[in-house]
Design a protein around this motif. Sequence first.
Motif, PDB file in Angstrom:
ATOM      1  N   GLU A  68      -0.991  27.006 -46.617  1.00  0.00           N
ATOM      2  CA  GLU A  68      -0.872  27.672 -45.331  1.00  0.00           C
ATOM      3  C   GLU A  68      -2.000  27.317 -44.370  1.00  0.00           C
ATOM      4  O   GLU A  68      -1.763  27.075 -43.182  1.00  0.00           O
ATOM      5  CB  GLU A  68      -0.820  29.188 -45.513  1.00  0.00           C
ATOM      6  CG  GLU A  68      -0.615  29.926 -44.199  1.00  0.00           C
ATOM      7  CD  GLU A  68      -0.606  31.429 -44.356  1.00  0.00           C
ATOM      8  OE1 GLU A  68      -0.225  32.131 -43.413  1.00  0.00           O
ATOM      9  OE2 GLU A  68      -1.004  31.895 -45.448  1.00  0.00           O
ATOM     10  N   ASP A  69      -3.241  27.279 -44.861  1.00  0.00           N
ATOM     11  CA  ASP A  69      -4.348  27.006 -43.941  1.00  0.00           C
ATOM     12  C   ASP A  69      -4.255  25.604 -43.355  1.00  0.00           C
ATOM     13  O   ASP A  69      -4.505  25.391 -42.161  1.00  0.00           O
ATOM     14  CB  ASP A  69      -5.697  27.230 -44.626  1.00  0.00           C
ATOM     15  CG  ASP A  69      -5.898  26.358 -45.845  1.00  0.00           C
ATOM     16  OD1 ASP A  69      -4.887  25.911 -46.447  1.00  0.00           O
ATOM     17  OD2 ASP A  69      -7.063  26.086 -46.209  1.00  0.00           O
ATOM     18  N   THR A  73      -3.316  24.938 -39.347  1.00  0.00           N
ATOM     19  CA  THR A  73      -4.308  24.167 -38.597  1.00  0.00           C
ATOM     20  C   THR A  73      -3.692  22.913 -38.005  1.00  0.00           C
ATOM     21  O   THR A  73      -3.927  22.574 -36.834  1.00  0.00           O
ATOM     22  CB  THR A  73      -5.490  23.790 -39.515  1.00  0.00           C
ATOM     23  OG1 THR A  73      -6.096  24.980 -40.012  1.00  0.00           O
ATOM     24  CG2 THR A  73      -6.529  22.970 -38.765  1.00  0.00           C
ATOM     25  N   ARG A  99      -8.340  32.505 -37.046  1.00  0.00           N
ATOM     26  CA  ARG A  99      -7.273  33.041 -37.907  1.00  0.00           C
ATOM     27  C   ARG A  99      -7.712  33.075 -39.369  1.00  0.00           C
ATOM     28  O   ARG A  99      -7.401  34.027 -40.093  1.00  0.00           O
ATOM     29  CB  ARG A  99      -6.010  32.194 -37.751  1.00  0.00           C
ATOM     30  CG  ARG A  99      -4.833  32.662 -38.602  1.00  0.00           C
ATOM     31  CD  ARG A  99      -3.664  31.703 -38.484  1.00  0.00           C
ATOM     32  NE  ARG A  99      -2.576  32.090 -39.352  1.00  0.00           N
ATOM     33  CZ  ARG A  99      -1.509  32.770 -38.998  1.00  0.00           C
ATOM     34  NH1 ARG A  99      -1.382  33.173 -37.741  1.00  0.00           N
ATOM     35  NH2 ARG A  99      -0.551  33.059 -39.866  1.00  0.00           N
ATOM     36  N   PHE A 100      -8.406  32.030 -39.795  1.00  0.00           N
ATOM     37  CA  PHE A 100      -8.815  31.943 -41.201  1.00  0.00           C
ATOM     38  C   PHE A 100     -10.293  32.237 -41.418  1.00  0.00           C
ATOM     39  O   PHE A 100     -10.817  32.038 -42.510  1.00  0.00           O
ATOM     40  CB  PHE A 100      -8.472  30.553 -41.753  1.00  0.00           C
ATOM     41  CG  PHE A 100      -6.999  30.267 -41.774  1.00  0.00           C
ATOM     42  CD1 PHE A 100      -6.176  30.903 -42.696  1.00  0.00           C
ATOM     43  CD2 PHE A 100      -6.436  29.394 -40.866  1.00  0.00           C
ATOM     44  CE1 PHE A 100      -4.813  30.654 -42.712  1.00  0.00           C
ATOM     45  CE2 PHE A 100      -5.069  29.137 -40.876  1.00  0.00           C
ATOM     46  CZ  PHE A 100      -4.249  29.774 -41.802  1.00  0.00           C
ATOM     47  N   ARG A 102     -13.041  30.708 -40.337  1.00  0.00           N
ATOM     48  CA  ARG A 102     -13.749  29.505 -40.752  1.00  0.00           C
ATOM     49  C   ARG A 102     -14.476  28.894 -39.563  1.00  0.00           C
ATOM     50  O   ARG A 102     -14.036  28.997 -38.419  1.00  0.00           O
ATOM     51  CB  ARG A 102     -12.782  28.466 -41.336  1.00  0.00           C
ATOM     52  CG  ARG A 102     -12.113  28.905 -42.638  1.00  0.00           C
ATOM     53  CD  ARG A 102     -13.108  28.993 -43.775  1.00  0.00           C
ATOM     54  NE  ARG A 102     -12.469  29.348 -45.043  1.00  0.00           N
ATOM     55  CZ  ARG A 102     -12.309  30.555 -45.505  1.00  0.00           C
ATOM     56  NH1 ARG A 102     -12.716  31.593 -44.775  1.00  0.00           N
ATOM     57  NH2 ARG A 102     -11.729  30.778 -46.667  1.00  0.00           N
ATOM     58  N   VAL A 107     -12.845  23.769 -40.127  1.00  0.00           N
ATOM     59  CA  VAL A 107     -11.491  23.599 -39.583  1.00  0.00           C
ATOM     60  C   VAL A 107     -11.200  22.124 -39.338  1.00  0.00           C
ATOM     61  O   VAL A 107     -10.095  21.640 -39.624  1.00  0.00           O
ATOM     62  CB  VAL A 107     -11.329  24.407 -38.284  1.00  0.00           C
ATOM     63  CG1 VAL A 107      -9.974  24.127 -37.642  1.00  0.00           C
ATOM     64  CG2 VAL A 107     -11.473  25.895 -38.573  1.00  0.00           C
ATOM     65  N   ARG A 110     -10.378  20.416 -42.555  1.00  0.00           N
ATOM     66  CA  ARG A 110      -9.025  20.766 -43.009  1.00  0.00           C
ATOM     67  C   ARG A 110      -7.965  20.058 -42.170  1.00  0.00           C
ATOM     68  O   ARG A 110      -6.915  19.662 -42.697  1.00  0.00           O
ATOM     69  CB  ARG A 110      -8.838  22.284 -42.963  1.00  0.00           C
ATOM     70  CG  ARG A 110      -9.719  22.973 -43.990  1.00  0.00           C
ATOM     71  CD  ARG A 110      -9.473  24.451 -44.098  1.00  0.00           C
ATOM     72  NE  ARG A 110     -10.324  25.029 -45.139  1.00  0.00           N
ATOM     73  CZ  ARG A 110     -10.340  26.304 -45.461  1.00  0.00           C
ATOM     74  NH1 ARG A 110      -9.560  27.152 -44.828  1.00  0.00           N
ATOM     75  NH2 ARG A 110     -11.138  26.743 -46.427  1.00  0.00           N
TER      76      ARG A 110
END
Length: 335
Positions: A68-69, A73, A99-100, A102, A107, A110
């Motif tokens: 999901e992350d 992203t 949202r996460f 981070r 980010v 990711r």
Amino acid sequence: MDDRISPERVIDEMAKLRRGRGLDADDAADKVGPALRLLCRVDDDDDPTVVRDKIGELFTRTADVLPEDLRITFLAAFGLITEARHVFFQDRLRWAGDRFEREERTVRRRLDDACKLVAERAIAQYRQVSPAGDEQQPSKEWYTEALYAVLCLDQPTPEAFEVRRIAAEQDDVRQIDLAVTVSGPTAGSPADPPGLEMDVIFGGTLVRRRMASTRRFGLSLALPVALGKGDVHTFAMRFRLPSGDALLPHFVCATEQRCDLMDIRVKFAEKRPPTAVWQVTRVFQGEVQDPAHRGGLVPLDAANEVRVRFRGPQAGFAYGVQWNEQTDVAGDAMR
């Protein structure tokens, strides 16, 4: 092997495309590089809207299997999530980071990971369709004349039924490939797939079932007789969902080929009807639950049923209904 596409080239073109407004930019179609044009099968005469749709469909479909992350992203980076359609790329990344919870550096890492995975998977899918790496469209052995799908939520075990009439576009069509996506918090993985039962009611034999991704089942249906060009064949299937699974409240269908008619029904439990049902029309499958994509309200009839029909739905997009959270079981997506 086609040397016009490689993960490195695709990633480089992605980096250029996500700048500014991403796919919402006026010149987004002009920024699509040759590798992405090849992967999305963009034609020279496609207008900018069609180009953006093809790119968005590829990105959404290919990213659907990511954690999901990474998925959120990646889609946010290109402006493919309604809440993250900010003017600047930096702001879209900041939205994903918030949202996460981070930092920006995390980010970005990711996003890099997601771009690499999406590029590799898109190339693999392209080469499965075009082993020689040519620019021809995928072979079209058959198309759907009519698809009738029903989801029954008034049973102890939710069931979905599909009746499909297909027409052969070439001779000697003996087998067709389909897919079903179970979209919800209990969707499993190849090692722990959700307990989805599949049966052929008539019109063929299920010869292969596999997990195409963490949420998507691939099916192969052997036809009882080989079809010649122009022949028509009808088959029916049943899908049972585990009674204890709480899935997302929508039921949609999407096709990867031509479909002339979709007819979709949902029968709700008498004691747990939703207070509102909305039509879903031409939406990326990963965004079906986004309230921004709700169409007009669909009234329940006296039997607690809703029905929507779509003529000539566009391949690669989802069509159907979504409803509010009052009903605690939901549907799947058939391809």
